[in-house]
Design a protein around this motif. Structure first.
Motif, PDB file in Angstrom:
ATOM      1  N   ILE A 183     -11.129   4.086   8.556  1.00 31.75           N
ATOM      2  CA  ILE A 183     -11.934   3.284   9.485  1.00 31.75           C
ATOM      3  C   ILE A 183     -12.655   4.192  10.480  1.00 31.75           C
ATOM      4  O   ILE A 183     -13.833   4.008  10.765  1.00 31.75           O
ATOM      5  CB  ILE A 183     -11.058   2.230  10.192  1.00 31.75           C
ATOM      6  N   THR A 184     -11.947   5.190  10.985  1.00 32.42           N
ATOM      7  CA  THR A 184     -12.566   6.139  11.910  1.00 32.42           C
ATOM      8  C   THR A 184     -13.728   6.852  11.235  1.00 32.42           C
ATOM      9  O   THR A 184     -14.813   6.998  11.816  1.00 32.42           O
ATOM     10  CB  THR A 184     -11.519   7.161  12.409  1.00 32.42           C
ATOM     11  N   GLU A 185     -13.527   7.277   9.994  1.00 30.14           N
ATOM     12  CA  GLU A 185     -14.593   7.948   9.251  1.00 30.14           C
ATOM     13  C   GLU A 185     -15.801   7.030   9.075  1.00 30.14           C
ATOM     14  O   GLU A 185     -16.950   7.447   9.265  1.00 30.14           O
ATOM     15  CB  GLU A 185     -14.090   8.405   7.885  1.00 30.14           C
ATOM     16  N   ASP A 190      -3.683   6.607   6.890  1.00 37.21           N
ATOM     17  CA  ASP A 190      -4.788   6.657   5.926  1.00 37.21           C
ATOM     18  C   ASP A 190      -5.829   5.581   6.246  1.00 37.21           C
ATOM     19  O   ASP A 190      -7.030   5.825   6.167  1.00 37.21           O
ATOM     20  CB  ASP A 190      -4.291   6.473   4.490  1.00 37.21           C
ATOM     21  N   PHE A 191      -5.360   4.380   6.598  1.00 29.28           N
ATOM     22  CA  PHE A 191      -6.285   3.296   6.955  1.00 29.28           C
ATOM     23  C   PHE A 191      -7.054   3.656   8.219  1.00 29.28           C
ATOM     24  O   PHE A 191      -8.267   3.491   8.290  1.00 29.28           O
ATOM     25  CB  PHE A 191      -5.538   1.971   7.162  1.00 29.28           C
ATOM     26  N   PHE A 246       0.832  -1.200   0.000  1.00 33.39           N
ATOM     27  CA  PHE A 246       0.000   0.000   0.000  1.00 33.39           C
ATOM     28  C   PHE A 246       0.866   1.249   0.000  1.00 33.39           C
ATOM     29  O   PHE A 246       0.555   2.237  -0.642  1.00 33.39           O
ATOM     30  CB  PHE A 246      -0.954  -0.007   1.194  1.00 33.39           C
ATOM     31  N   GLY A 247       1.969   1.199   0.729  1.00 32.75           N
ATOM     32  CA  GLY A 247       2.893   2.322   0.766  1.00 32.75           C
ATOM     33  C   GLY A 247       3.470   2.632  -0.595  1.00 32.75           C
ATOM     34  O   GLY A 247       3.752   3.792  -0.916  1.00 32.75           O
ATOM     35  N   ALA A 248       3.623   1.612  -1.411  1.00 33.41           N
ATOM     36  CA  ALA A 248       4.166   1.801  -2.759  1.00 33.41           C
ATOM     37  C   ALA A 248       3.254   2.677  -3.613  1.00 33.41           C
ATOM     38  O   ALA A 248       3.709   3.280  -4.578  1.00 33.41           O
ATOM     39  CB  ALA A 248       4.388   0.445  -3.435  1.00 33.41           C
ATOM     40  N   VAL A 249       1.974   2.748  -3.257  1.00 33.26           N
ATOM     41  CA  VAL A 249       1.039   3.603  -4.004  1.00 33.26           C
ATOM     42  C   VAL A 249       0.629   4.825  -3.187  1.00 33.26           C
ATOM     43  O   VAL A 249      -0.364   5.482  -3.489  1.00 33.26           O
ATOM     44  CB  VAL A 249      -0.207   2.808  -4.482  1.00 33.26           C
ATOM     45  N   GLY A 250       1.404   5.116  -2.138  1.00 31.91           N
ATOM     46  CA  GLY A 250       1.186   6.336  -1.378  1.00 31.91           C
ATOM     47  C   GLY A 250       0.151   6.268  -0.276  1.00 31.91           C
ATOM     48  O   GLY A 250      -0.320   7.294   0.208  1.00 31.91           O
TER      49      GLY A 250
END
Length: 135
Positions: free
Chosen positions: A18-20, A13-14, A4-8
């Motif tokens: 989830i909080t949202e 962010d996760f 996931f980090g490879a695509v920024g």
């Protein structure tokens, strides 16, 4: 997380997403993967780790404050994690449910997934649907 980090995409962010979701949909009960990611699957591990990190903080308006402003804060009443050692429950997903016209929970889940995928497509989100032919 490396993929996931490879695509920024970061771990924050996760947690923010989830909080949202918890604040937006305000569930009383959340059901998630076991703490070991079921069979060690990386995305399952990421999901349950981010969820457990967020649960105690979704009622804090300063934690990812943008979603708190947009949806308000929320405190989930119950959380069930698959294979959790204490207070285990067994769910029968094949039992017909009277309130749902005799449909089973599994059939309802399948219908809800189809509706959800259609909504994602209608919102312009790009998704990959895995089938037996492309899995």
């Amino acid at each position: 997380i490396a993929n996931f980090g490879a695509v920024g995409v970061t771990y924050d962010d996760f947690k923010s997403y989830i909080t949202e979701c918890l604040r937006r949909f305000k569930p009383q009960v959340v059901v998630s993967h076991d703490l070991n990611g079921e069979y060690g699957h990386g995305t399952h591990l990421l999901c349950v780790k981010a969820l457990t990190d967020c649960l105690e903080r979704t009622s804090d308006s300063e934690y990812f404050s943008q979603s708190a402003v947009e949806y308000g804060v929320w405190d989930v009443e119950k959380v069930y994690l698959h294979l959790y050692g204490e207070n285990q429950i067994v769910m029968d997903f094949d039992r017909p449910l009277e309130k749902f016209g005799g449909l089973t929970a599994l059939k309802i889940k399948k219908k809800a997934t189809i509706i959800y995928l259609k909504e994602l497509i209608l919102c312009g989100k790009k998704i990959l649907i895995l089938t037996k032919s492309n899995a």
